[in-house]
Every structure is written in structure tokens, then in C-alpha cells.
Design a protein around this motif. Structure first.
Motif, PDB file in Angstrom:
ATOM      1  N   GLU A 106       0.821  -1.207   0.000  1.00 32.75           N
ATOM      2  CA  GLU A 106       0.000   0.000   0.000  1.00 32.75           C
ATOM      3  C   GLU A 106       0.855   1.258   0.000  1.00 32.75           C
ATOM      4  O   GLU A 106       0.525   2.232  -0.669  1.00 32.75           O
ATOM      5  CB  GLU A 106      -0.961  -0.008   1.179  1.00 32.75           C
ATOM      6  N   SER A 107       1.962   1.235   0.735  1.00 30.46           N
ATOM      7  CA  SER A 107       2.819   2.422   0.763  1.00 30.46           C
ATOM      8  C   SER A 107       3.467   2.675  -0.595  1.00 30.46           C
ATOM      9  O   SER A 107       3.782   3.808  -0.940  1.00 30.46           O
ATOM     10  CB  SER A 107       3.883   2.313   1.859  1.00 30.46           C
ATOM     11  N   MET A 108       3.652   1.618  -1.390  1.00 29.99           N
ATOM     12  CA  MET A 108       4.204   1.756  -2.740  1.00 29.99           C
ATOM     13  C   MET A 108       3.123   2.042  -3.776  1.00 29.99           C
ATOM     14  O   MET A 108       3.428   2.313  -4.931  1.00 29.99           O
ATOM     15  CB  MET A 108       4.946   0.479  -3.133  1.00 29.99           C
ATOM     16  N   GLY A 109       1.864   1.934  -3.382  1.00 34.55           N
ATOM     17  CA  GLY A 109       0.772   2.225  -4.309  1.00 34.55           C
ATOM     18  C   GLY A 109       0.331   1.060  -5.167  1.00 34.55           C
ATOM     19  O   GLY A 109      -0.150   1.257  -6.279  1.00 34.55           O
ATOM     20  N   PHE A 110       0.452  -0.176  -4.646  1.00 38.55           N
ATOM     21  CA  PHE A 110       0.025  -1.353  -5.403  1.00 38.55           C
ATOM     22  C   PHE A 110      -1.281  -1.919  -4.869  1.00 38.55           C
ATOM     23  O   PHE A 110      -1.567  -1.840  -3.678  1.00 38.55           O
ATOM     24  CB  PHE A 110       1.078  -2.467  -5.335  1.00 38.55           C
ATOM     25  N   LEU A 111      -2.042  -2.513  -5.763  1.00 34.67           N
ATOM     26  CA  LEU A 111      -3.230  -3.292  -5.425  1.00 34.67           C
ATOM     27  C   LEU A 111      -2.996  -4.716  -5.891  1.00 34.67           C
ATOM     28  O   LEU A 111      -2.257  -4.948  -6.852  1.00 34.67           O
ATOM     29  CB  LEU A 111      -4.466  -2.727  -6.132  1.00 34.67           C
ATOM     30  N   ILE A 112      -3.653  -5.679  -5.243  1.00 31.75           N
ATOM     31  CA  ILE A 112      -3.511  -7.085  -5.608  1.00 31.75           C
ATOM     32  C   ILE A 112      -4.639  -7.470  -6.564  1.00 31.75           C
ATOM     33  O   ILE A 112      -5.802  -7.187  -6.308  1.00 31.75           O
ATOM     34  CB  ILE A 112      -3.555  -7.981  -4.362  1.00 31.75           C
ATOM     35  N   ASP A 113      -4.276  -8.117  -7.654  1.00 29.25           N
ATOM     36  CA  ASP A 113      -5.243  -8.654  -8.610  1.00 29.25           C
ATOM     37  C   ASP A 113      -5.130 -10.178  -8.531  1.00 29.25           C
ATOM     38  O   ASP A 113      -4.364 -10.790  -9.273  1.00 29.25           O
ATOM     39  CB  ASP A 113      -4.922  -8.151 -10.024  1.00 29.25           C
TER      40      ASP A 113
ATOM     41  N   ARG B 235      -1.373 -10.999 -10.085  1.00 31.23           N
ATOM     42  CA  ARG B 235      -0.400  -9.941 -10.314  1.00 31.23           C
ATOM     43  C   ARG B 235      -0.696  -8.743  -9.412  1.00 31.23           C
ATOM     44  O   ARG B 235      -1.736  -8.673  -8.769  1.00 31.23           O
ATOM     45  CB  ARG B 235      -0.431  -9.497 -11.773  1.00 31.23           C
ATOM     46  N   LEU B 236       0.246  -7.806  -9.414  1.00 27.50           N
ATOM     47  CA  LEU B 236       0.061  -6.529  -8.736  1.00 27.50           C
ATOM     48  C   LEU B 236      -0.288  -5.476  -9.772  1.00 27.50           C
ATOM     49  O   LEU B 236       0.167  -5.545 -10.914  1.00 27.50           O
ATOM     50  CB  LEU B 236       1.341  -6.112  -8.010  1.00 27.50           C
ATOM     51  N   LEU B 237      -1.079  -4.501  -9.351  1.00 31.19           N
ATOM     52  CA  LEU B 237      -1.421  -3.379 -10.219  1.00 31.19           C
ATOM     53  C   LEU B 237      -1.070  -2.085  -9.522  1.00 31.19           C
ATOM     54  O   LEU B 237      -1.285  -1.955  -8.316  1.00 31.19           O
ATOM     55  CB  LEU B 237      -2.934  -3.358 -10.496  1.00 31.19           C
ATOM     56  N   PRO B 238      -0.558  -1.101 -10.266  1.00 25.93           N
ATOM     57  CA  PRO B 238      -0.388   0.213  -9.655  1.00 25.93           C
ATOM     58  C   PRO B 238      -1.773   0.783  -9.344  1.00 25.93           C
ATOM     59  O   PRO B 238      -2.706   0.612 -10.141  1.00 25.93           O
ATOM     60  CB  PRO B 238       0.305   1.041 -10.730  1.00 25.93           C
ATOM     61  N   ARG B 239      -1.912   1.407  -8.194  1.00 27.11           N
ATOM     62  CA  ARG B 239      -3.208   1.960  -7.798  1.00 27.11           C
ATOM     63  C   ARG B 239      -3.744   2.923  -8.867  1.00 27.11           C
ATOM     64  O   ARG B 239      -4.928   2.969  -9.134  1.00 27.11           O
ATOM     65  CB  ARG B 239      -3.097   2.673  -6.454  1.00 27.11           C
ATOM     66  N   SER B 240      -2.869   3.673  -9.524  1.00 22.95           N
ATOM     67  CA  SER B 240      -3.293   4.640 -10.535  1.00 22.95           C
ATOM     68  C   SER B 240      -3.996   3.955 -11.707  1.00 22.95           C
ATOM     69  O   SER B 240      -4.848   4.555 -12.354  1.00 22.95           O
ATOM     70  CB  SER B 240      -2.105   5.450 -11.033  1.00 22.95           C
ATOM     71  N   ALA B 241      -3.664   2.705 -12.002  1.00 21.28           N
ATOM     72  CA  ALA B 241      -4.307   1.995 -13.106  1.00 21.28           C
ATOM     73  C   ALA B 241      -5.775   1.710 -12.797  1.00 21.28           C
ATOM     74  O   ALA B 241      -6.579   1.556 -13.692  1.00 21.28           O
ATOM     75  CB  ALA B 241      -3.592   0.680 -13.389  1.00 21.28           C
ATOM     76  N   VAL B 242      -6.114   1.668 -11.510  1.00 21.29           N
ATOM     77  CA  VAL B 242      -7.480   1.371 -11.113  1.00 21.29           C
ATOM     78  C   VAL B 242      -8.280   2.654 -10.896  1.00 21.29           C
ATOM     79  O   VAL B 242      -9.449   2.720 -11.206  1.00 21.29           O
ATOM     80  CB  VAL B 242      -7.490   0.515  -9.826  1.00 21.29           C
TER      81      VAL B 242
END
Length: 141
Positions: A120-127, A132-139
Motif C-alpha cells: 500500500e505504501s508503494m501504491g500497489f493493489l492485488i489482482d 499480479r500486482l497493479l499500480p493503484r493509478s491503473a485502477v
């Protein structure tokens, strides 16, 4: 009565959708770095654990890059057992993003676990459906 039936239909639709959606484990390459000597690091594959707040790395790995314990905390394991674990501070690099966070010294038989705090501190979400991981900005964009 009609509202309850509609609610029941929606719940059934969601359950069918979830049953059809494969959920797998997400593994990512991570570099753990000694924050006091960045030339000392370890590259490994970590399990992304959506149920874990903190990250856990085998003790021998942390010791091999010179990370020393700074304290002891109680943590709750997946089987709901409390254990006392040594912890310290480390650099985490995931998909070209780096941040520093607490890390727990785990038993050497434990697979390295990447917890949600770092992600979360790096800005990732779990898919989990696509593993895979997604950058929060992609969502959020």
C-alpha cells in the motif's frame, strides 16, 4: 418481499461470478536491502499475502545481508496463534518501486511473505484473479 427476492438474486449472481473466477497465489520478485548498507541485498520471490499486514523473511536471509533485530513484537499467524518475533527495518524493491518498512524474522522454513503495509505504501493493489500486482493509478484513473 420483492426487495428480499431482488437482494437474494443479486447475492446469487455474485456468488456464481466468484465461483467462476479463479483465485491464485500472487508471487512477485522482491529485493530486500540492508538500509544501512545498500550494497548488501537479497533477491527472492515473495508470496503476496492479502491477509498479512507485515512482511516476514527467513532469519538466515536477513542475517546474510547484515540486518540485525531491533526489537520483539507479538504477531498473529494465519492459524490464529500469537507468536513473538524479532523485527527490524529493511528496504523493499518491488516492480521498480522502493520503500522502507518493518520486517519480521521468520523461521527458515517459511516462504518470504510480502505484507499489505509495504504494498500500500508503494501504491500497489492485488489482482488475485490474474495473479499480479497493479499500480493503484491503473485502477483509479
Amino acid at each position: 418481499m420483492l426487495l428480499n427476492r431482488a437482494k437474494s438474486d443479486v447475492q446469487a449472481s455474485w456468488l456464481r461470478l466468484l465461483e467462476d473466477m479463479p483465485m491464485g497465489e500472487v508471487h512477485v520478485p522482491v529485493r530486500i536491502t540492508n538500509p544501512y548498507d545498500p550494497t548488501r541485498f537479497w533477491d527472492g520471490t515473495f508470496l503476496v499475502d492479502s491477509g498479512a499486514t507485515s512482511s516476514h523473511v527467513p532469519t538466515t536471509v536477513l542475517e546474510s545481508i547484515g540486518i540485525q533485530p531491533t526489537g520483539v513484537r507479538e504477531v498473529w499467524l494465519a492459524d490464529n496463534r500469537p507468536v513473538r518475533r524479532l523485527f527490524s527495518f529493511a528496504g523493499f524493491t518491488v516492480l521498480e518501486q522502493t520503500d522502507y518498512a518493518s520486517v519480521f524474522f521468520a523461521d527458515d522454513s517459511v516462504e518470504p511473505i510480502l505484507g499489505l503495509t509495504v504494498l500500500e505504501s508503494m501504491g500497489f493493489l492485488i489482482d488475485p484473479a490474474r495473479e499480479r500486482l497493479l499500480p493503484r493509478s491503473a485502477v483509479t484513473d
